[in-house]
Write a protein that holds these residues in place. Structure first.
Motif, PDB file in Angstrom:
ATOM      1  N   VAL B  89       0.818  -1.217   0.000  1.00 15.09           N
ATOM      2  CA  VAL B  89       0.000   0.000   0.000  1.00 15.09           C
ATOM      3  C   VAL B  89       0.852   1.268   0.000  1.00 15.09           C
ATOM      4  CG1 VAL B  89      -1.995  -1.086   1.059  1.00 15.09           C
ATOM      5  CG2 VAL B  89      -0.218  -0.103   2.523  1.00 15.09           C
ATOM      6  N   ALA B  90       2.112   1.148   0.358  1.00 20.50           N
ATOM      7  CA  ALA B  90       2.993   2.314   0.367  1.00 20.50           C
ATOM      8  C   ALA B  90       4.429   1.819   0.324  1.00 20.50           C
ATOM      9  CB  ALA B  90       2.751   3.154   1.631  1.00 20.50           C
ATOM     10  N   ASN B  91       5.359   2.725   0.138  1.00 22.99           N
ATOM     11  CA  ASN B  91       6.765   2.341   0.099  1.00 22.99           C
ATOM     12  C   ASN B  91       7.591   3.151   1.089  1.00 22.99           C
ATOM     13  OD1 ASN B  91       7.139   0.203  -1.965  1.00 22.99           O
ATOM     14  ND2 ASN B  91       6.157   1.731  -3.282  1.00 22.99           N
ATOM     15  N   PRO B  92       7.242   3.037   2.381  1.00 24.09           N
ATOM     16  CA  PRO B  92       8.037   3.771   3.369  1.00 24.09           C
ATOM     17  C   PRO B  92       9.455   3.220   3.419  1.00 24.09           C
ATOM     18  CG  PRO B  92       6.615   2.190   4.467  1.00 24.09           C
ATOM     19  CD  PRO B  92       6.245   2.166   3.003  1.00 24.09           C
ATOM     20  N   VAL B  93      10.389   4.072   3.772  1.00 24.35           N
ATOM     21  CA  VAL B  93      11.770   3.629   3.934  1.00 24.35           C
ATOM     22  C   VAL B  93      12.209   3.903   5.362  1.00 24.35           C
ATOM     23  CG1 VAL B  93      12.353   3.928   1.511  1.00 24.35           C
ATOM     24  CG2 VAL B  93      12.720   5.818   3.111  1.00 24.35           C
ATOM     25  N   SER B  94      13.390   3.456   5.682  1.00 25.59           N
ATOM     26  CA  SER B  94      13.939   3.584   7.022  1.00 25.59           C
ATOM     27  C   SER B  94      13.739   5.001   7.557  1.00 25.59           C
ATOM     28  CB  SER B  94      15.419   3.235   6.960  1.00 25.59           C
ATOM     29  OG  SER B  94      15.901   2.965   8.240  1.00 25.59           O
ATOM     30  N   ASP B  96      10.795   6.426   8.193  1.00 25.14           N
ATOM     31  CA  ASP B  96       9.410   6.856   8.013  1.00 25.14           C
ATOM     32  C   ASP B  96       8.534   6.248   9.113  1.00 25.14           C
ATOM     33  OD1 ASP B  96      10.180   8.136   5.734  1.00 25.14           O
ATOM     34  OD2 ASP B  96       9.329   6.653   4.344  1.00 25.14           O
ATOM     35  N   VAL B  97       7.468   6.955   9.439  1.00 20.81           N
ATOM     36  CA  VAL B  97       6.480   6.408  10.369  1.00 20.81           C
ATOM     37  C   VAL B  97       5.370   5.750   9.546  1.00 20.81           C
ATOM     38  CG1 VAL B  97       4.829   6.915  12.196  1.00 20.81           C
ATOM     39  CG2 VAL B  97       6.993   8.169  12.090  1.00 20.81           C
ATOM     40  N   PRO B  98       5.188   4.460   9.671  1.00 22.43           N
ATOM     41  CA  PRO B  98       4.191   3.767   8.841  1.00 22.43           C
ATOM     42  C   PRO B  98       2.767   4.161   9.223  1.00 22.43           C
ATOM     43  CG  PRO B  98       5.698   2.209   9.903  1.00 22.43           C
ATOM     44  CD  PRO B  98       5.908   3.532  10.561  1.00 22.43           C
ATOM     45  N   ARG B  99       1.888   4.131   8.227  1.00 28.03           N
ATOM     46  CA  ARG B  99       0.451   4.298   8.491  1.00 28.03           C
ATOM     47  C   ARG B  99      -0.106   2.902   8.765  1.00 28.03           C
ATOM     48  NH1 ARG B  99      -1.336   9.319   6.650  1.00 28.03           N
ATOM     49  NH2 ARG B  99       0.261  10.466   5.506  1.00 28.03           N
ATOM     50  N   PHE B 100      -0.133   2.560  10.038  1.00 26.92           N
ATOM     51  CA  PHE B 100      -0.439   1.182  10.418  1.00 26.92           C
ATOM     52  C   PHE B 100      -1.822   0.723   9.966  1.00 26.92           C
ATOM     53  CE2 PHE B 100       2.920   2.106  13.601  1.00 26.92           C
ATOM     54  CZ  PHE B 100       3.795   1.107  13.217  1.00 26.92           C
ATOM     55  N   ALA B 101      -2.786   1.646   9.991  1.00 30.52           N
ATOM     56  CA  ALA B 101      -4.157   1.264   9.624  1.00 30.52           C
ATOM     57  C   ALA B 101      -4.199   0.716   8.198  1.00 30.52           C
ATOM     58  CB  ALA B 101      -5.090   2.467   9.759  1.00 30.52           C
TER      59      ALA B 101
END
Lengths: 182, 442
Positions: B89-94, B96-101
């Motif tokens: 759903v996204a490509n966060p990297v080291s 970043d704060v993930p959107r857990f929902a």
């Protein structure tokens, strides 16, 4: 949402011990405690190569090896080291020849088919070779004229995985030793 | 490089099937490994994890796809099902704060993100592992690596994810020793090779025109004992230091010199010798060469392995066919421990001593069997006809073994819980056999 801090980076004892004994290559650059220098020295391999072994010998037809009986392969039943009756005559020919030629030396190479475990097959191949050695000695061959070695399933003559191949591979090769051996 | 990764649900068999195909290996390696991994298990048991491609702050493309290596490792364990990269759903990297929902909606229980940047002559790799449901950071490290240690760092990340989530140490950053054979009958080349546990980076530590067999890792993970037939008329047991390329001939007596197995303290080898008659078990002190005879039967005794400091399990046909027996490492009376089937041989003991795996023959070929030592409970783990040479991973969760596929020797691996099986074939057309999984490096 729960606040997450990335400042403190955890270093577990597992990873420290995994790296602990390795040379810390680049470790001087590691300014922060949370950076783990990772050496791959444990994966270093320095290869060894063995060559210069000669498998095929030219046999002088006038030598003992050249004059010995021509049939030099004895076949066995699966998982058996007993001599099959049909090979009694061949073994007897070699027995008479070696008894008449006390300078003759044979190496009895035992082999198995691929079924079963490798080291157990080494033992089974040796039992086959020793069966032939015993038979020769019963014919008056001196014990010093025979030696045994087992290759188990390591040197098949036929690579296939079927009954025909297995039957050919379960064997003892009677090899008349020539002067040059390694 | 990773060629393909595909995860799909097989409706017919109601299982998740993961196909991972690598064509890998260093240019210096003459034999490249091809791994085909097939995982079969009920999808409900595999833990869903999202593994996001690691960020890269250098120029060009990153030197290694760390996320792909970790994905392949975790899939191979059978305990994890990684979300398809296209479905992230996204490509966060080291950092970043993930959107857990959003991650929860996508079905991931855990999330692994990371990044890599050039530093000095190497790189810094870092990662964070999150529990999506708890919205919590579980673990995170930085590694300083070189081109040579990048893959090792990826495997250590896999180990950390595995242990953090399952509570069991991972065995991804380990190696497999095996024997390969190529060439026609009479023109063979035998190699004792070492490869990473994922089949990567195979390197020959010994090449010989004559058979090599029974490789056994010392507890130090540096030395390997094996049997060589380089002298055609008499086998010998050698110990070779993989890093130095030095080796010592431990013993070469008339008859059999076989089946070396290291004592837990690394100072002794249990071996098979037949110079005194029938094959028997001996223990040799490596330093002094002192021999102690452990068994003294007229039957075949061979394939010793150490169950602990004081106990050796071995194969004997003293009852008619090969069965497993247990004896004190000082000798004495041996006690039979296998009773099912007419052929039980080539034992290997799990690292915690609780399980013994072996080659089991009950009429229709040979499979890998295992007995639980406390209870004596027996089960067959494989379905092959020529399965041989089982070896436990150092965390005790997997067994690697030799098997045959399309007429060639290959290696198979399976998890003890039956959730995963896989095979490894060499792409040079040769056969592989006699796998031995390394201990953890010390």
């Amino acid at each position: 949402m729960k606040k997450i801090s990335f400042v403190a980076v955890l270093v577990t004892s597992t990873l420290i011990s995994a790296c602990g004994s390795l040379p810390q290559r680049g470790g001087d650059d590691a300014s922060a405690q949370d950076v783990i220098p990772l050496s791959n020295d444990s994966a270093v391999v320095r290869p060894v190569t063995i060559d210069g072994v000669q498998d095929f010998e030219n046999i002088d037809p006038n030598s003992i090896a050249g004059k010995a009986p021509a049939d030099r392969v004895i076949y066995f039943d699966y998982d058996q080291a007993e001599l099959r009756a049909e090979f009694l005559d061949i073994v007897a020919q070699h027995g008479r020849f070696l008894a008449q030629n006390p300078a003759g030396r044979v190496r009895l190479e035992g082999h198995t088919d691929e079924r079963g475990t490798r080291e157990y097959n080494i033992a089974l191949g040796e039992a086959r070779a020793k069966t032939i050695a015993r038979m020769l000695q019963l014919q008056g061959v001196n014990a010093v004229q025979t030696r045994t070695v087992s290759y188990g399933e390591e040197l098949p003559v036929d690579d296939a995985h079927n009954n025909d191949a297995w039957a050919k591979n379960r064997r003892v090769n009677i090899i008349y030793e020539t002067a040059v051996q390694n | 490089m990773l060629d393909t990764v595909a995860l799909y649900f097989n409706e017919q068999f109601r299982v998740w099937v993961v196909s991972v195909l690598f064509a890998l290996g260093l240019a210096a390696s003459p034999a490249q490994a091809v791994i085909e991994i097939e995982i079969t298990q009920g999808g409900e048991n595999a833990i869903p994890i999202a593994i996001v491609p690691f960020g890269w702050s250098g120029s060009g493309s990153p030197p290694e796809d760390i996320a792909a290596i970790v994905t392949a490792d975790l899939q191979r364990s059978g305990n994890f099902a990684a979300l398809n990269r296209d479905d992230l759903v996204a490509n966060p990297v080291s950092g970043d704060v993930p959107r857990f929902a959003n991650w929860r909606l996508s079905g991931a229980d855990f999330l692994l993100i990371g990044g890599m940047r050039p530093e000095g002559s190497g790189y810094v790799v870092e990662f964070q592992l999150f529990d999506v449901l708890q919205q919590a950071l579980l673990s995170g490290f930085s590694f300083q690596v070189t081109d040579q240690t990048l893959r090792s760092a990826a495997h250590q990340i896999s180990d950390e994810v595995y242990e953090e989530i399952l509570g069991i140490p991972g065995a991804f950053n380990t190696q497999i020793a095996f024997v390969s054979v190529s060439g026609k009958v009479g023109e063979r080349t035998y190699k004792l090779q070492l490869a990473d546990a994922d089949g990567e980076n195979p390197q020959a530590m010994l090449t010989s025109p004559r058979p090599i067999l029974s490789p056994a890792w010392a507890p130090d993970g540096i030395r390997i004992a094996y049997v060589s037939f380089e002298n055609r008329t008499q086998s010998a047991i050698y110990i070779q230091n993989r890093q130095l390329g030095s080796r010592i001939k431990v013993i070469s007596r008339e008859g059999i010199n076989g089946a070396p197995s290291w004592s837990p303290d690394g100072k002794r080898l249990a071996i098979t010798l037949s110079y005194e008659g029938s094959p028997d078990i001996y223990v040799v002190q490596i330093e002094s060469g002192t021999l102690r005879r452990i068994t003294d039967s007229a039957a075949i005794d061979t394939e010793p392995v150490w169950a602990d400091d004081n106990t050796i399990i071995f194969t004997s046909d003293r009852s008619g066919g090969p069965q497993l027996y247990e004896v004190s490492a000082r000798g004495g009376r041996a006690e039979r421990i296998t009773f099912e089937g007419k052929y039980n041989a080539s034992a290997t003991v799990s690292p915690d001593g609780s399980s013994v795996a072996f080659v089991h023959g009950a009429g229709s070929g040979f499979q890998i069997g295992v007995i639980d030592r406390p209870t004596g409970l027996f089960q067959t783990l494989t379905q092959g006809t020529l399965d041989d040479s089982p070896s436990f991973s150092p965390n005790g969760q997997m067994i690697i073994f030799a098997t045959e596929k399309n007429g060639r020797g290959t290696l198979g691996a399976l998890s003890l819980d039956g959730s995963v099986s896989q095979s490894l074939t060499l792409d040079d057309g040769g056969s592989v056999r006699e796998p031995a999984w390394s201990p953890y490096s010390q």
